[in-house]
Design a protein around this motif. Structure first.
Motif, PDB file in Angstrom:
ATOM      1  N   LEU A  58       0.847  -1.192   0.000  1.00 35.78           N
ATOM      2  CA  LEU A  58       0.000   0.000   0.000  1.00 35.78           C
ATOM      3  C   LEU A  58       0.879   1.237   0.000  1.00 35.78           C
ATOM      4  O   LEU A  58       1.716   1.415   0.885  1.00 35.78           O
ATOM      5  N   SER A  80      -0.920  -1.666   8.475  1.00 28.74           N
ATOM      6  CA  SER A  80      -0.481  -2.433   7.314  1.00 28.74           C
ATOM      7  C   SER A  80       0.650  -3.376   7.700  1.00 28.74           C
ATOM      8  O   SER A  80       0.648  -4.565   7.341  1.00 28.74           O
ATOM      9  N   SER A  87       4.436  -1.225   3.000  1.00 26.88           N
ATOM     10  CA  SER A  87       3.983   0.163   2.973  1.00 26.88           C
ATOM     11  C   SER A  87       5.044   1.045   2.330  1.00 26.88           C
ATOM     12  O   SER A  87       6.228   0.957   2.673  1.00 26.88           O
ATOM     13  N   HIS A 115       0.406  -2.057  -5.092  1.00 25.74           N
ATOM     14  CA  HIS A 115      -0.890  -2.662  -5.417  1.00 25.74           C
ATOM     15  C   HIS A 115      -2.075  -1.782  -5.032  1.00 25.74           C
ATOM     16  O   HIS A 115      -3.158  -1.924  -5.599  1.00 25.74           O
ATOM     17  N   GLY A 116      -1.880  -0.912  -4.066  1.00 26.40           N
ATOM     18  CA  GLY A 116      -2.941  -0.014  -3.637  1.00 26.40           C
ATOM     19  C   GLY A 116      -2.379   1.368  -3.370  1.00 26.40           C
ATOM     20  O   GLY A 116      -1.224   1.505  -2.947  1.00 26.40           O
ATOM     21  N   LYS A 140      -5.984   0.102  -8.529  1.00 26.45           N
ATOM     22  CA  LYS A 140      -5.223   0.341  -7.301  1.00 26.45           C
ATOM     23  C   LYS A 140      -5.935   1.311  -6.360  1.00 26.45           C
ATOM     24  O   LYS A 140      -5.385   1.714  -5.332  1.00 26.45           O
ATOM     25  N   VAL A 142      -7.764   1.472  -3.783  1.00 31.21           N
ATOM     26  CA  VAL A 142      -8.266   0.679  -2.655  1.00 31.21           C
ATOM     27  C   VAL A 142      -8.990   1.535  -1.619  1.00 31.21           C
ATOM     28  O   VAL A 142      -9.595   1.000  -0.678  1.00 31.21           O
ATOM     29  N   ASP A 143      -8.964   2.861  -1.786  1.00 34.52           N
ATOM     30  CA  ASP A 143      -9.725   3.752  -0.903  1.00 34.52           C
ATOM     31  C   ASP A 143     -11.065   4.136  -1.521  1.00 34.52           C
ATOM     32  O   ASP A 143     -11.862   4.835  -0.908  1.00 34.52           O
ATOM     33  N   THR A 293      -6.659  -3.763  -0.182  1.00 34.78           N
ATOM     34  CA  THR A 293      -5.283  -3.760  -0.670  1.00 34.78           C
ATOM     35  C   THR A 293      -4.824  -5.174  -0.999  1.00 34.78           C
ATOM     36  O   THR A 293      -4.200  -5.424  -2.037  1.00 34.78           O
TER      37      THR A 293
END
Length: 304
Positions: A58, A80, A87, A115-116, A140, A142-143, A293
């Motif tokens: 992430l 994470s 991260s 990835h995110g 990507k 993810v949010d 994520t």
């Protein structure tokens, strides 16, 4: 997870005094459910790494040095790490332009090791936040902040959910709150909270009323709600007298001194279920971010 509910929730009739609850509201606590979600995400992240050597990653992007935003980013990075998710931290100066931020987000979108992507918001006022969000690859996101994500939520198509709205739905489901046929009133219309949570409630067959700063007779409208989602960003804005007896109250606000958007002491005397601040919606937001994520990493590794 075993449902926290002791019984199936039914909504009261405000015209029938016998239907009013006789006890204080039960708390809808997100901590345990979020911990379970993070544990499962950690298991999936480990399985992915064991099978492919790929570590879910992430990337967090922070513009400026706002203390609250910096704290949120550190919290997400720490969670994470505990979940076995890598991260990558990108911190940009407050004077960063929209063009510079967009370029950084596109760079991260093209990085196969990421990835995110999470852009901590709000960004400084001079930046076009929507342009920045749209620079994130939907795969990507993810949010759940892009227009692609909103469209997916609105049309019921596959895609990442906005994390706070998605977390709210998961919490409602865990507490067996009946959504089909319920009247939900959303107070707030932001593109990453108010609007998407209304779309997700609608997809669950609730009848949704959006309200905002221009709404007339707001208290009277809230009084008709079986489910109230407060996302207005004003401390103690929703009063207990606004609520229908037995209503489910989701406080998505977080203001100074750990204060939500709902006057908690008043609301607990009227509501049937209520989320505390902190410990209600907040943990669910981060848990869904990590879950999505890992899902993004799985999808990108499969299609790589």
């Amino acid at each position: 997870m075993t449902s926290p509910s002791n019984h199936t929730l039914t909504f009261s009739n405000p015209d029938d005094p016998k239907s009013a609850p006789r006890e204080a509201a039960r708390l809808m606590v997100g901590t345990d459910l979020a911990a379970e979600m993070v544990a499962k995400a950690a298991e999936r992240a480990k399985a992915l790494k064991d099978a492919t050597g790929v570590e879910a990653c992430l990337a967090t992007v922070l513009v400026g040095d706002d203390p609250a935003s910096a704290t949120y980013v550190r919290m997400k990075q720490n969670r994470s790490k505990k979940a076995g998710i890598g991260s990558l931290s990108v911190v940009l100066p407050a004077e960063t332009t929209t063009e510079e931020l967009v370029a950084e987000l596109r760079k991260l979108s093209e990085d196969p090791k990421v990835h995110g992507i999470l852009l901590q918001h709000p960004v400084p006022a001079h930046i076009d936040e929507r342009a920045a969000f749209e620079a994130i690859d939907p795969a990507k996101d993810v949010d759940g902040v892009t227009m692609h994500a909103f469209a997916a939520m609105a049309f019921g198509e596959p895609g990442f959910r906005s994390c706070t709205p998605g977390g709210i739905i998961r919490l409602l489901e865990a507490y067996d709150v009946p959504l089909a046929g319920a009247h939900a009133v959303v107070i707030g219309r932001s593109p990453i909270l108010g609007k998407p949570v209304g779309m997700l409630l609608l997809a669950s067959n609730a009848t949704v009323t959006y309200t905002h700063s221009k709404t007339r007779d707001l208290a009277d409208i809230v009084k008709t709600a079986d489910i109230v989602v407060a996302a207005v960003g004003k401390a103690n804005f929703v009063r207990g007298s606004w609520l229908k007896p037995g209503a489910v109250v989701i406080d998505a606000g977080y203001n100074e001194n750990n204060t939500g958007d709902v006057h908690f002491e008043e609301a607990t005397l009227v509501a049937g279920l209520i989320t505390p601040v902190p410990g209600g919606v907040g943990p669910m937001t981060i848990a869904l971010l990590l879950e999505q994520t890992v899902a993004a990493a799985e999808a990108q590794t499969t299609t790589a």
